[in-house]
Design an enzyme around this catalytic site. Structure first.
Site, PDB file in Angstrom:
ATOM      1  N   GLY A  12       0.821  -1.207   0.000  1.00  0.00           N
ATOM      2  CA  GLY A  12       0.000   0.000   0.000  1.00  0.00           C
ATOM      3  C   GLY A  12       0.851   1.252   0.000  1.00  0.00           C
ATOM      4  N   VAL A  61      -2.676  -7.871  -2.265  1.00  0.00           N
ATOM      5  CA  VAL A  61      -2.047  -8.634  -1.191  1.00  0.00           C
ATOM      6  C   VAL A  61      -2.992  -9.656  -0.564  1.00  0.00           C
ATOM      7  CG1 VAL A  61      -0.264  -6.953  -0.624  1.00  0.00           C
ATOM      8  CG2 VAL A  61      -2.537  -6.729   0.413  1.00  0.00           C
ATOM      9  N   TYR A 159     -12.430  -2.089  11.935  1.00  0.00           N
ATOM     10  CA  TYR A 159     -11.016  -1.724  11.805  1.00  0.00           C
ATOM     11  C   TYR A 159     -10.260  -1.949  13.119  1.00  0.00           C
ATOM     12  CZ  TYR A 159      -6.896   1.248  11.261  1.00  0.00           C
ATOM     13  OH  TYR A 159      -5.607   1.729  11.231  1.00  0.00           O
ATOM     14  N   LYS A 163      -7.126  -4.701  13.929  1.00  0.00           N
ATOM     15  CA  LYS A 163      -5.787  -4.316  14.375  1.00  0.00           C
ATOM     16  C   LYS A 163      -5.452  -4.936  15.725  1.00  0.00           C
ATOM     17  CE  LYS A 163      -4.669  -1.846  10.797  1.00  0.00           C
ATOM     18  NZ  LYS A 163      -3.622  -2.324   9.859  1.00  0.00           N
TER      19      LYS A 163
END
Length: 253
Positions: A12, A61, A159, A163
């Site tokens: 990215g 990816v 999100y 993480k």
């Protein structure tokens, strides 16, 4: 291995934080692979800024075959295995505190998208790089996280949870790969001023963050990139399995 001798893949890397990380490694003399998914023109602009020791390679990816093909191209181009990976790619997410899905609206499919973006992508790059790193008895894997895991001031459920899972992934990989000279660490920033992903954030939110940090400033992508360099440098050679929060002191562990 000094940074100037490393072959570094940044996922990215066409814009935002990824581009700044790629440029930071370039300034230190590393050979840099900028992975991008759609933004070819922007990726090539970053390559031009770095110079002849950088190359842009397109790959999703989330697709193992494409990741393998990317590594083959990179290793052929530089005639050297990839030594260092920065798993930075962000999949289909914007930091939009106004229009986010709350606890009543979030769907399991939203979690799946972000979990795959964090874990599946990092798994692909780690596994494909493993053989080359093990042969060298040297590897640096650096995952990009968020301080919202420690302090979810904005509950981006999908999100933030992905993480949090990435911290577990980081520690388990560090445990499994350490005997091969491979370190696995994580750098967790706060909301950065400004990237494409953070651009929907209202100015008043940035002002609140600024006042909530010990340094009274909002971290920039360039500042976070410098910390990523630490985990690739000789100064961190016996550091692994760690999550370093880089947010001006907003969150303290």
């Amino acid at each position: 291995m000094n940074i100037k001798d490393q072959v570094v893949l940044v996922t990215g890397a066409s814009r935002g934080l990824g581009a700044e990380i790629a440029k930071a490694f370039g300034r230190e003399g590393a050979r840099v692979i900028l992975n991008y998914y759609q933004s070819e023109e922007k990726a090539k602009e970053v390559v031009e800024k770095i110079g002849s020791e950088a190359i842009a390679i397109q790959a999703d990816v989330l697709d193992r075959d494409q990741v393998e093909n990317m590594f083959e191209k990179a290793e052929s181009h530089f005639n050297h295995p990839v030594t260092t990976i920065v798993n930075n790619a962000l999949v289909n997410f914007k930091f939009d505190s106004v229009n986010r899905k709350d606890a009543k609206k979030i769907d399991w499919e939203d979690y799946q998208v972000q979990l795959e973006g964090s874990i599946k992508a990092a798994l692909h790059t780690t596994q494909v790089a493993y053989e080359g790193m093990a042969t060298l008895q040297f590897g640096r894997i650096i995952n990009i996280g968020t301080n919202l895991v420690q302090d979810p001031v904005v509950p981006y459920h999908d999100y933030n949870t992905s993480k949090a899972a990435l911290i577990g992934f980081t520690r388990n990989m560090a445990s499994d790969l350490g005997a091969n000279g491979i370190t696995v660490n994580m750098v967790s920033g706060g909301l950065l001023r400004v990237t494409d992903a953070s651009s929907p954030t209202p100015p008043e939110v940035f002002d609140l963050i600024k006042e909530d940090t010990l340094l009274k400033q909002v971290t920039t992508p360039e500042e976070l990139a410098d910390t990523v360099l630490f985990f690739a440098s000789r100064w961190s050679r016996v550091v692994t399995g760690q999550n370093l929060v880089v947010d001006g002191g907003q969150v303290m562990n």
